[in-house]
Design an enzyme around this catalytic site. Structure first.
Site, PDB file in Angstrom:
ATOM      1  CE  LYS A 141      -4.487  -1.461   1.713  1.00 16.96           C
ATOM      2  NZ  LYS A 141      -5.552  -1.287   2.704  1.00 16.96           N
ATOM      3  CE  LYS A 162      -8.532 -11.103  -2.310  1.00 14.53           C
ATOM      4  NZ  LYS A 162      -8.262 -10.911  -0.898  1.00 14.53           N
ATOM      5  CE  LYS A 222     -12.949  -4.188  -0.603  1.00 19.05           C
ATOM      6  NZ  LYS A 222     -13.748  -4.503   0.532  1.00 19.05           N
TER       7      LYS A 222
END
Ligand code: TRP
Length: 336
Positions: free
Chosen positions: A116, A198, A201
C-alpha cells in the site's frame, strides 16, 4: 454439565469499494453458514478505510450499502452482531494501548504495508503503518476464537497473535488467542482480466471484477470477455498458470452450481470457451438476482438499517468494554 459455549468469530470488510463476486464467494457466503455454529460478529471496518483517502459522502453511502448487502446475502442481524467499527470507540482505545506493545520492526515487515505504501506513495501515513494494530484490537476486543479471512490477511492474524501473546505473558490471560480461518481452497476467485491475481475491488480495471452491484448485462459482458488461453481445451488444471482463466471460470461455475471444478470441466469437455462463458455468466446472474432483490428492498429502508447499526453499536460496546476495562486495569489505568 454446563451448556457448551459457542466459539466466537470476528470478521469484517472495509467499505472501500464495490463488493465483488470474489468477496461474496470467498467471504460473505461462508459467513452465512457459520452463523448457527458460532457466536459471530461482523463489522464494517470504516476506520481502516481512512488509511487511504476517501470521498466522505461516498464512504458514508458505501458503508450503508455494505451493511445492506451483508443482510441481503444472509447475515442475520438477529443471529450475528452487525456493526460499524467507528461506532464503538473501544477499537481506537485498545488500538492505542496495543500500539505500545507492538514493535516498529514487526510492522515494517507487513507485506500489505509495503504494497500500500508503494501504491499510495503520496500518503504513507502513520495509520497505514499501524493498521495491523487496529485490526488486532478489533479481534481481541471480542475475544474471538476464529477469524475467517483471505490468505492476504493471514500475516495480520499472525501479528495479532504475537501482540496478544506478548500482552498475556506480561499480565495474565487478558485476550483469547485467535486463529485465522482460511476459506476452503478452490473458492478463491481470480481477476477476469489477470487470472493469476485475486479478484479485487480495488482493481483499477473494472473489467477484472464482477461487482455485486453491476447491472446484470454488465456482469454477463464482463464474464464473456474474461481472459482465457489459446489452447481451446476445457480442463481444470489448478497448478497450471497458463490455464488460470479457465480454472477461474470453472471454479466460479462450481461455486454457483454447488459442484466441483472437475465436474464442471467434465460437463463442458469438448465444447468451446464461448459455451462455458455463457453458462458461467448465466449462473452468476441467476445467483446474484435474489440477493439484489433483497438488497434493493433493504437499502431503501434507512430506518431499518439505522436500527440495526444502532443496536449493533450498543451490543458491540458492551462486549468490547469488558475486554478494554480488563486491559486498562492490568496496565495500571484507574478504571473505577
Ligand atoms: N484488514 C481486513 C481487510 O482488508 C479488514 C479487517 C479489519 C478485518 N479488521 C479486521 C478482518 C478484523 C478481520 C478481522 O480485509
Amino acid at each position: 454439565m454446563e451448556a457448551e459455549k459457542k466459539k466466537k468469530i470476528f470478521s469484517g470488510v472495509q467499505p472501500s469499494g464495490n463488493i465483488t463476486l470474489g468477496n461474496y464467494i470467498g467471504a460473505i457466503r461462508n459467513w452465512v453458514r457459520l452463523q448457527d455454529d458460532y457466536d459471530c460478529a461482523f463489522a464494517m471496518m470504516d476506520m481502516h478505510t481512512i488509511t487511504v483517502r476517501q470521498t466522505p459522502a461516498e464512504m458514508r453511502k458505501r458503508t450503508l450499502e455494505l451493511m445492506a448487502l451483508y443482510i441481503a446475502c444472509g447475515i442475520d442481524p438477529e443471529k450475528s452482531l452487525l456493526f460499524i467499527q467507528s461506532h464503538n470507540s473501544a477499537h481506537a482505545e485498545l488500538a492505542w494501548v496495543l500500539n505500545c506493545y507492538t514493535y516498529m520492526g514487526e510492522l515494517q515487515r507487513m507485506t500489505q504495508f509495503k504494497d500500500k505504501s508503494a501504491r499510495h506513495a503520496d500518503n504513507i501515513n502513520a495509520g497505514l503503518f499501524t493498521y495491523p494494530v487496529l485490526m488486532a484490537a478489533d479481534i481481541l476486543l471480542y475475544q474471538a476464537d476464529y477469524v475467517p479471512v483471505g490468505k492476504d490477511q493471514m500475516q495480520h492474524i499472525e501479528i495479532c497473535r504475537d501482540i496478544a501473546n506478548r500482552f498475556n505473558a506480561l499480565y495474565g490471560n487478558v485476550f483469547t488467542i485467535p486463529e485465522g480461518m482460511l476459506v476452503k481452497a478452490g473458492a478463491k476467485i481470480m481477476s477476469l482480466q489477470e487470472p493469476t491475481k485475486k479478484m479485487s475491488k480495488s482493481d483499477p480495471n473494472p473489467k477484472g471484477y464482477v461487482s455485486m452491484m453491476d447491472d446484470f448485462n454488465v456482469i454477463a459482458k464482463k464474464i464473456k470477455s474474461a481472459v482465457t488461453d489459446s489452447e481451446g481445451v476445457i480442463e481444470y488444471r489448478p497448478d497450471d498458470d497458463a490455464k488460470a482463466g479457465i480454472n477461474n471460470l470453472l471454479s466460479i461455475m462450481a461455486v454457483m452450481t454447488d459442484s466441483t471444478p472437475e465436474k464442471v470441466a467434465a460437463d463442458f469437455a469438448g465444447q468451446g470457451y464461448g459455451a462455458l462463458k455463457g453458462a458461467v455468466a448465466e449462473a452468476v446472474v441467476e445467483g446474484i438476482k435474489p440477493i439484489r432483490a433483497e438488497y434493493d428492498r433493504i437499502i431503501k429502508d434507512k430506518a431499518y438499517l439505522k436500527d440495526i447499526y444502532t443496536r449493533g453499536a450498543e451490543t458491540a460496546h458492551r462486549i468490547a468494554d469488558r475486554t478494554l476495562k480488563k486491559a486498562y486495569k492490568k496496565i495500571g489505568f484507574i478504571i473505577d
